[in-house]
Write a protein that holds these residues in place. Structure first.
Motif, PDB file in Angstrom:
ATOM      1  N   ASP A  11       4.526  -8.951   1.979  1.00 14.94           N
ATOM      2  CA  ASP A  11       3.328  -8.301   1.443  1.00 14.94           C
ATOM      3  C   ASP A  11       3.138  -6.911   2.040  1.00 14.94           C
ATOM      4  O   ASP A  11       2.785  -5.958   1.333  1.00 14.94           O
ATOM      5  CB  ASP A  11       2.090  -9.160   1.719  1.00 14.94           C
ATOM      6  CG  ASP A  11       1.884 -10.256   0.693  1.00 14.94           C
ATOM      7  OD1 ASP A  11       2.501 -10.182  -0.388  1.00 14.94           O
ATOM      8  OD2 ASP A  11       1.103 -11.185   0.967  1.00 14.94           O
ATOM      9  N   GLN A  12       3.372  -6.801   3.337  1.00 10.48           N
ATOM     10  CA  GLN A  12       3.153  -5.514   4.000  1.00 10.48           C
ATOM     11  C   GLN A  12       4.223  -4.495   3.615  1.00 10.48           C
ATOM     12  O   GLN A  12       3.909  -3.379   3.185  1.00 10.48           O
ATOM     13  CB  GLN A  12       3.142  -5.698   5.517  1.00 10.48           C
ATOM     14  CG  GLN A  12       2.844  -4.419   6.283  1.00 10.48           C
ATOM     15  CD  GLN A  12       1.430  -3.915   6.066  1.00 10.48           C
ATOM     16  OE1 GLN A  12       0.480  -4.683   6.180  1.00 10.48           O
ATOM     17  NE2 GLN A  12       1.279  -2.641   5.732  1.00 10.48           N
ATOM     18  N   ARG A  13       5.483  -4.861   3.749  1.00 12.50           N
ATOM     19  CA  ARG A  13       6.551  -3.878   3.601  1.00 12.50           C
ATOM     20  C   ARG A  13       6.873  -3.558   2.149  1.00 12.50           C
ATOM     21  O   ARG A  13       7.176  -2.398   1.816  1.00 12.50           O
ATOM     22  CB  ARG A  13       7.820  -4.390   4.298  1.00 12.50           C
ATOM     23  CG  ARG A  13       7.684  -4.551   5.794  1.00 12.50           C
ATOM     24  CD  ARG A  13       8.995  -5.054   6.381  1.00 12.50           C
ATOM     25  NE  ARG A  13       8.889  -5.352   7.804  1.00 12.50           N
ATOM     26  CZ  ARG A  13       9.861  -5.910   8.523  1.00 12.50           C
ATOM     27  NH1 ARG A  13      11.018  -6.214   7.946  1.00 12.50           N
ATOM     28  NH2 ARG A  13       9.672  -6.168   9.810  1.00 12.50           N
ATOM     29  N   ILE A  14       6.818  -4.567   1.283  1.00 15.78           N
ATOM     30  CA  ILE A  14       7.246  -4.367  -0.110  1.00 15.78           C
ATOM     31  C   ILE A  14       6.073  -4.043  -1.019  1.00 15.78           C
ATOM     32  O   ILE A  14       6.224  -3.280  -1.981  1.00 15.78           O
ATOM     33  CB  ILE A  14       7.998  -5.603  -0.630  1.00 15.78           C
ATOM     34  CG1 ILE A  14       9.229  -5.873   0.240  1.00 15.78           C
ATOM     35  CG2 ILE A  14       8.405  -5.430  -2.093  1.00 15.78           C
ATOM     36  CD1 ILE A  14      10.241  -4.739   0.249  1.00 15.78           C
ATOM     37  N   ARG A  15       4.899  -4.565  -0.712  1.00 11.09           N
ATOM     38  CA  ARG A  15       3.772  -4.358  -1.613  1.00 11.09           C
ATOM     39  C   ARG A  15       2.789  -3.308  -1.080  1.00 11.09           C
ATOM     40  O   ARG A  15       2.571  -2.274  -1.701  1.00 11.09           O
ATOM     41  CB  ARG A  15       3.064  -5.698  -1.857  1.00 11.09           C
ATOM     42  CG  ARG A  15       3.976  -6.772  -2.467  1.00 11.09           C
ATOM     43  CD  ARG A  15       3.214  -8.062  -2.704  1.00 11.09           C
ATOM     44  NE  ARG A  15       2.195  -7.878  -3.730  1.00 11.09           N
ATOM     45  CZ  ARG A  15       1.096  -8.636  -3.827  1.00 11.09           C
ATOM     46  NH1 ARG A  15       0.861  -9.614  -2.953  1.00 11.09           N
ATOM     47  NH2 ARG A  15       0.220  -8.409  -4.793  1.00 11.09           N
ATOM     48  N   ARG A  16       2.184  -3.548   0.071  1.00 12.07           N
ATOM     49  CA  ARG A  16       1.181  -2.602   0.589  1.00 12.07           C
ATOM     50  C   ARG A  16       1.795  -1.251   0.926  1.00 12.07           C
ATOM     51  O   ARG A  16       1.182  -0.204   0.700  1.00 12.07           O
ATOM     52  CB  ARG A  16       0.481  -3.182   1.815  1.00 12.07           C
ATOM     53  CG  ARG A  16      -0.318  -4.446   1.519  1.00 12.07           C
ATOM     54  CD  ARG A  16      -1.135  -4.905   2.710  1.00 12.07           C
ATOM     55  NE  ARG A  16      -2.210  -3.973   3.011  1.00 12.07           N
ATOM     56  CZ  ARG A  16      -3.254  -4.274   3.794  1.00 12.07           C
ATOM     57  NH1 ARG A  16      -3.357  -5.484   4.326  1.00 12.07           N
ATOM     58  NH2 ARG A  16      -4.182  -3.381   4.035  1.00 12.07           N
ATOM     59  N   ASP A  17       3.003  -1.269   1.492  1.00  9.75           N
ATOM     60  CA  ASP A  17       3.688  -0.026   1.847  1.00  9.75           C
ATOM     61  C   ASP A  17       4.769   0.304   0.821  1.00  9.75           C
ATOM     62  O   ASP A  17       5.829   0.829   1.158  1.00  9.75           O
ATOM     63  CB  ASP A  17       4.313  -0.134   3.237  1.00  9.75           C
ATOM     64  CG  ASP A  17       3.273  -0.301   4.333  1.00  9.75           C
ATOM     65  OD1 ASP A  17       2.115   0.086   4.108  1.00  9.75           O
ATOM     66  OD2 ASP A  17       3.623  -0.815   5.409  1.00  9.75           O
ATOM     67  N   ALA A  18       4.498  -0.004  -0.438  1.00 10.19           N
ATOM     68  CA  ALA A  18       5.503   0.167  -1.495  1.00 10.19           C
ATOM     69  C   ALA A  18       6.038   1.587  -1.551  1.00 10.19           C
ATOM     70  O   ALA A  18       5.318   2.557  -1.282  1.00 10.19           O
ATOM     71  CB  ALA A  18       4.906  -0.218  -2.845  1.00 10.19           C
ATOM     72  N   ILE A  46       0.562  -2.210 -11.041  1.00  8.95           N
ATOM     73  CA  ILE A  46      -0.090  -2.475  -9.765  1.00  8.95           C
ATOM     74  C   ILE A  46       0.838  -3.322  -8.913  1.00  8.95           C
ATOM     75  O   ILE A  46       1.209  -4.434  -9.288  1.00  8.95           O
ATOM     76  CB  ILE A  46      -1.435  -3.199  -9.975  1.00  8.95           C
ATOM     77  CG1 ILE A  46      -2.305  -2.456 -10.989  1.00  8.95           C
ATOM     78  CG2 ILE A  46      -2.152  -3.367  -8.634  1.00  8.95           C
ATOM     79  CD1 ILE A  46      -2.572  -1.006 -10.663  1.00  8.95           C
ATOM     80  N   VAL A  47       1.184  -2.793  -7.757  1.00  9.83           N
ATOM     81  CA  VAL A  47       2.095  -3.482  -6.846  1.00  9.83           C
ATOM     82  C   VAL A  47       1.323  -4.412  -5.914  1.00  9.83           C
ATOM     83  O   VAL A  47       1.783  -5.519  -5.606  1.00  9.83           O
ATOM     84  CB  VAL A  47       2.881  -2.452  -6.018  1.00  9.83           C
ATOM     85  CG1 VAL A  47       3.873  -3.153  -5.089  1.00  9.83           C
ATOM     86  CG2 VAL A  47       3.587  -1.467  -6.914  1.00  9.83           C
ATOM     87  N   TRP A  48       0.179  -3.959  -5.453  1.00 10.43           N
ATOM     88  CA  TRP A  48      -0.626  -4.727  -4.504  1.00 10.43           C
ATOM     89  C   TRP A  48      -2.092  -4.414  -4.719  1.00 10.43           C
ATOM     90  O   TRP A  48      -2.459  -3.302  -5.123  1.00 10.43           O
ATOM     91  CB  TRP A  48      -0.247  -4.379  -3.061  1.00 10.43           C
ATOM     92  CG  TRP A  48      -1.088  -5.059  -2.022  1.00 10.43           C
ATOM     93  CD1 TRP A  48      -0.917  -6.315  -1.519  1.00 10.43           C
ATOM     94  CD2 TRP A  48      -2.259  -4.534  -1.369  1.00 10.43           C
ATOM     95  NE1 TRP A  48      -1.892  -6.608  -0.599  1.00 10.43           N
ATOM     96  CE2 TRP A  48      -2.733  -5.526  -0.494  1.00 10.43           C
ATOM     97  CE3 TRP A  48      -2.947  -3.321  -1.460  1.00 10.43           C
ATOM     98  CZ2 TRP A  48      -3.859  -5.345   0.302  1.00 10.43           C
ATOM     99  CZ3 TRP A  48      -4.074  -3.138  -0.669  1.00 10.43           C
ATOM    100  CH2 TRP A  48      -4.520  -4.147   0.204  1.00 10.43           C
TER     101      TRP A  48
END
Length: 258
Positions: A11-18, A46-48
């Motif tokens: 969630d953090q690396r791929i979505r929030r920090d897309a 929308i990614v996240w």
């Protein structure tokens, strides 16, 4: 594999920090929403999102207004662990259309088999030019029973501008493409995404999909990646589970057409 930890890292690396997944693409942060906006061949959506019940409807309306103003169809890619819990219902009420669910499946590459035999007469060929992309698209259309209007353009854009983050391969039986797959690399995250892999009717059940997973696992391992991630259909999910992938969430695309 600690599933909760890996899901949080994903969630953090791929979505929030897309990061942009192609050339001429930008990632924007609008409050509690991360979105990607690109050209005609790009994935827009929308990614996240990190919404609460009080602000969800207003945030949804703002994204609809943004993409509609650009004249773009877009996708809100939700996960079953996203909040609020009724996000999907709210998107439907706002005019989105739900597409089929897929399983978010992740595996540590070190835990995966990296060898799998191909059927006799089938070989894997790397895709490095326009002719190879045409073979990939032909295999994709036959395997999934429908044409993807933006796939060819998106793959060609990658070849021309950003080939180092996309690895492509096609399975050939003689001069006929029978399956194709790609690996999307996100440097610095530890995650490599597996896409495609559909096999044309008549060649299914012979191990081609497993061989494509093993091939891409070897490539990702050689480049230092730790995890493989797949959005798996009901057809591929059982194969991936047998190979060692774990289902960590369910992803549902909600599409809005202006």
């Amino acid at each position: 594999m600690d599933r909760d930890h890996v899901l949080a890292v994903f969630d953090q690396r791929i979505r929030r920090d897309a990061r942009p997944d192609g050339p001429d693409v930008r990632v924007e942060r609008d409050g509690a929403v991360v979105r990607q906006v690109g050209g005609e061949h790009a994935w827009n959506g929308i990614v996240w999102s990190g919404l609460d019940e009080a602000g969800a409807d207003a945030a949804i309306a703002a994204q609809v207004a943004h993409f509609t103003g650009l004249g773009l169809e877009f996708e809100w890619k939700t996960y079953s662990h996203d909040r609020p819990a009724d996000l999907g219902r709210r998107l439907l009420a706002a005019g989105f259309t739900a597409e089929p669910d897929e399983a978010l499946m992740i595996a540590r590459i070190a835990d995966l088999p990296t060898d799998a035999a191909l059927p006799e007469g089938v070989r894997l060929e790397p895709v490095t030019d326009e002719a190879g992309v045409d073979l990939m698209v032909a295999a994709h259309d036959l395997a999934f029973g429908a044409a993807s209007p933006t796939l060819r353009g998106r793959l060609l854009d990658h070849l021309r501008h950003d080939s180092e983050t996309l690895l492509m391969v096609v399975a050939m039986a003689g001069d006929q493409p029978v399956s194709a797959a790609r690996t999307e690399l996100t440097p610095g995250t530890g995650f490599a995404g597996l896409w495609g892999g559909g096999t044309v009717p008549g060649w299914r059940g012979r191990g081609i999909y497993r061989a494509l997973v093993a091939h891409r696992a070897r490539q990702a391992a050689a480049l230092g990646y730790e995890y493989l991630q797949v959005d798996a259909s009901d057809q591929s999910r059982p194969i991936l589970e047998r190979l060692g992938f774990a289902r960590l969430s369910t992803t549902t695309p909600y599409v809005y057409q202006p």
